[in-house]
Structure formats: structure tokens, C-alpha cells
Design a protein around this motif. Structure first.
Motif, mmCIF file in Angstrom:
data_model
loop_
_atom_site.group_PDB
_atom_site.id
_atom_site.type_symbol
_atom_site.label_atom_id
_atom_site.label_comp_id
_atom_site.label_asym_id
_atom_site.label_seq_id
_atom_site.Cartn_x
_atom_site.Cartn_y
_atom_site.Cartn_z
ATOM 1 N N ALA A 163 -8.192 7.979 -23.678
ATOM 2 C CA ALA A 163 -7.999 6.440 -23.276
ATOM 3 C C ALA A 163 -8.214 5.646 -24.504
ATOM 4 O O ALA A 163 -7.138 4.720 -24.759
ATOM 5 N N ALA A 210 -3.390 7.530 -20.321
ATOM 6 C CA ALA A 210 -3.630 8.403 -20.932
ATOM 7 C C ALA A 210 -3.646 9.871 -20.363
ATOM 8 O O ALA A 210 -3.440 11.020 -20.802
ATOM 9 N N GLU A 226 -4.373 1.928 -18.147
ATOM 10 C CA GLU A 226 -4.537 2.662 -19.337
ATOM 11 C C GLU A 226 -4.890 4.157 -19.202
ATOM 12 O O GLU A 226 -4.533 5.052 -19.664
ATOM 13 N N GLU A 227 -5.967 4.456 -18.129
ATOM 14 C CA GLU A 227 -6.348 5.812 -17.743
ATOM 15 C C GLU A 227 -5.129 6.543 -17.233
ATOM 16 O O GLU A 227 -5.033 7.783 -17.620
ATOM 17 N N ARG A 282 2.456 0.895 -20.918
ATOM 18 C CA ARG A 282 1.414 -0.025 -20.745
ATOM 19 C C ARG A 282 1.805 -1.437 -20.336
ATOM 20 O O ARG A 282 1.430 -1.938 -19.549
ATOM 21 N N ARG A 339 -5.217 3.071 -26.279
ATOM 22 C CA ARG A 339 -6.003 1.418 -26.609
ATOM 23 C C ARG A 339 -5.390 1.399 -27.903
ATOM 24 O O ARG A 339 -4.820 0.363 -28.501
#
Lengths: 157, 94
Positions: free
Chosen positions: A128, A121, A117-118, A110, A132
Motif C-alpha cells: 500500500a 494494492a 488504496e488497499e 485510485r 501511495r
């Protein structure tokens, strides 16, 4: 076809070598962050991880179909690290030592690599929200750890 | 195209700032010296990987070919059918 193959292979090898020359520094830093090895010392685990990822990228060089070799290598690196995370639990004196392997992986993807983020994931097969939360936790742990290594260049003894 | 930029940032402020700080901290770490033979070793290993894959693919084709040949022969020869008997049993009692 028989005659053309060596020519093509040489061209691929040249392309691969120039790619490595440009990308190895950054990828190697990502690998050392993942394995938790300090940057100043030899990092055999990170080296093994990166060589594995690069070798797989080269093996598919003519089948990348427009995919960025850097992204491909990063994906291989992350996949391999996720599979072998158990080997990297022990602290080795690197800057992300306080984090679990999974937190390190999320933090590197990240924040070091800037992967969305997606996408992170999807790659790790986690929701997701979990990414986070892991990222937030890793950042918090990093901040609590920071005063120790505020001095630049002063790694672990 | 993001029509609702304020909706894309769920929690502006502290976590974002902390993340940005961590991002800067990671970017500011010195790049470790890359081993000089890294590319050569990766290249050699990649070549080996390719060779292994090619070998596996060829073995797979060979196996498939053998399976097809065996099936064709079986369908043609029908080895489960007993051969017609050549000898007539002796007839007695006439």
C-alpha cells in the motif's frame, strides 16, 4: 436444458448490452487515460483494451455470482493493462502523457475510479505504501503538467 | 466503522487537497465518444471465448476419460506379465 440454453443466452446478451450502454463511456475514458490516447481522436489501443475486458466479463456473465460487472470489467482492464504496459510507454498525446504506465494505472484506479488504496494494492500485488507513493508522484507530475492544458478542449495538436 | 477518524487520515492538508484537485480534474475530462459497435464486438468476442473454453473443457474430460479407460484396461489385462508358454522344451537324453 438444450432448449433453454438459447433463451438464457439471449437474456444474458441483452443484460450485457444494457450494461455496456450504461458503463461504456466511463470505462472508455478510463481506458483512454491508461493508454494515453487523446479523447478527441479515435483510440484504437484503448478500444482493444476495453473490448478485451468486456469480452472476458461477458464470458463469465453467468458466473459473476453477484459481483458487479462494472468492477469485474475494471479489474480485467487493469490486469490486462498491467500485463501489456510495455506497449503503452510511448506518449500518444493524452492528458496523462508525462506519467509512466504504472503511475497512470494507479492514478486511474485510485482517483478516476475511486478504488481504495488497499484494494488497489491487492489488485496490483504491490504494498500500500508503494501505491501511495506512486499516486503522490503521479499527482505531482500531473500538476506540473497542468498549465499546458488548462485550456478546455484544447488537446494535443 | 472507524473509531479513530483522525488516525485514518495520515497526512491531512496539502497531499489530500492535491489529490482531490486531481480527482476533480479527471472527472472533468470530457467523455470520449464510444465506438458504436463496441458492445457488439465485445459480445462476439465473449461468445468466441466461451466456445473456446467449452471446447477445452470437453477435450480435458475426454482425455481424463481415456486415461481412466487405459488404466482400467492395464490393471485388468496386466500386459507386462509374459504369456504362459504353450510349448514344452524338447526333453532329450532319456
Amino acid at each position: 436444458m438444450r432448449e433453454r440454453r438459447p433463451v438464457q443466452q439471449r437474456r444474458h446478451a441483452r443484460e450485457f448490452e444494457s450494461f455496456v450502454a450504461g458503463a461504456a463511456g466511463r470505462l472508455f475514458r478510463a481506458a483512454t487515460l491508461l493508454t494515453g490516447e487523446p479523447a478527441a481522436h479515435p483510440a484504437p489501443a484503448a478500444e482493444e483494451l476495453l473490448i478485451h475486458a468486456l469480452a472476458r466479463t461477458y464470458a463469465d456473465w453467468d458466473r459473476l455470482r453477484g459481483e458487479d460487472p462494472y468492477e469485474r470489467t475494471r479489474r480485467e482492464l487493469a490486469d490486462r493493462f498491467a500485463r501489456t504496459a510495455r506497449r503503452h510507454r510511448r506518449p500518444r498525446g493524452g492528458p496523462l502523457d508525462r506519467l509512466t504506465p504504472q503511475e497512470r494505472l494507479v492514478l486511474v484506479l485510485r482517483l478516476h475510479e475511486g478504488v481504495a488504496e488497499e484494494q488497489t494494492a491487492a489488485q496490483l500485488g504491490l504494498p500500500a505504501e508503494r501505491i501511495r507513493a506512486l499516486c503522490r508522484h503521479a499527482v505531482a507530475a500531473l500538476r506540473s503538467h497542468r498549465p499546458v492544458r488548462r485550456v478546455r478542449g484544447g488537446g494535443a495538436p | 466503522m472507524n473509531l479513530y477518524p483522525e488516525a485514518a487520515v495520515p497526512d491531512p492538508g496539502v497531499p489530500d487537497r492535491k489529490e482531490a484537485e486531481a480527482r476533480r480534474m479527471l472527472a472533468g475530462l470530457p467523455l470520449p465518444p464510444v465506438p458504436p459497435d463496441l458492445a457488439a464486438r465485445a459480445l462476439a468476442r465473449g461468445r468466441r471465448l466461451r466456445a473456446h473454453r467449452r471446447l477445452r473443457r470437453r477435450l480435458g474430460w475426454l482425455l481424463a476419460l481415456l486415461a481412466v479407460a487405459a488404466l482400467t484396461w492395464t490393471a485388468a489385462a496386466q500386459p507386462w506379465v509374459p504369456p504362459p508358454s504353450r510349448t514344452t522344451p524338447p526333453v532329450e537324453g532319456w
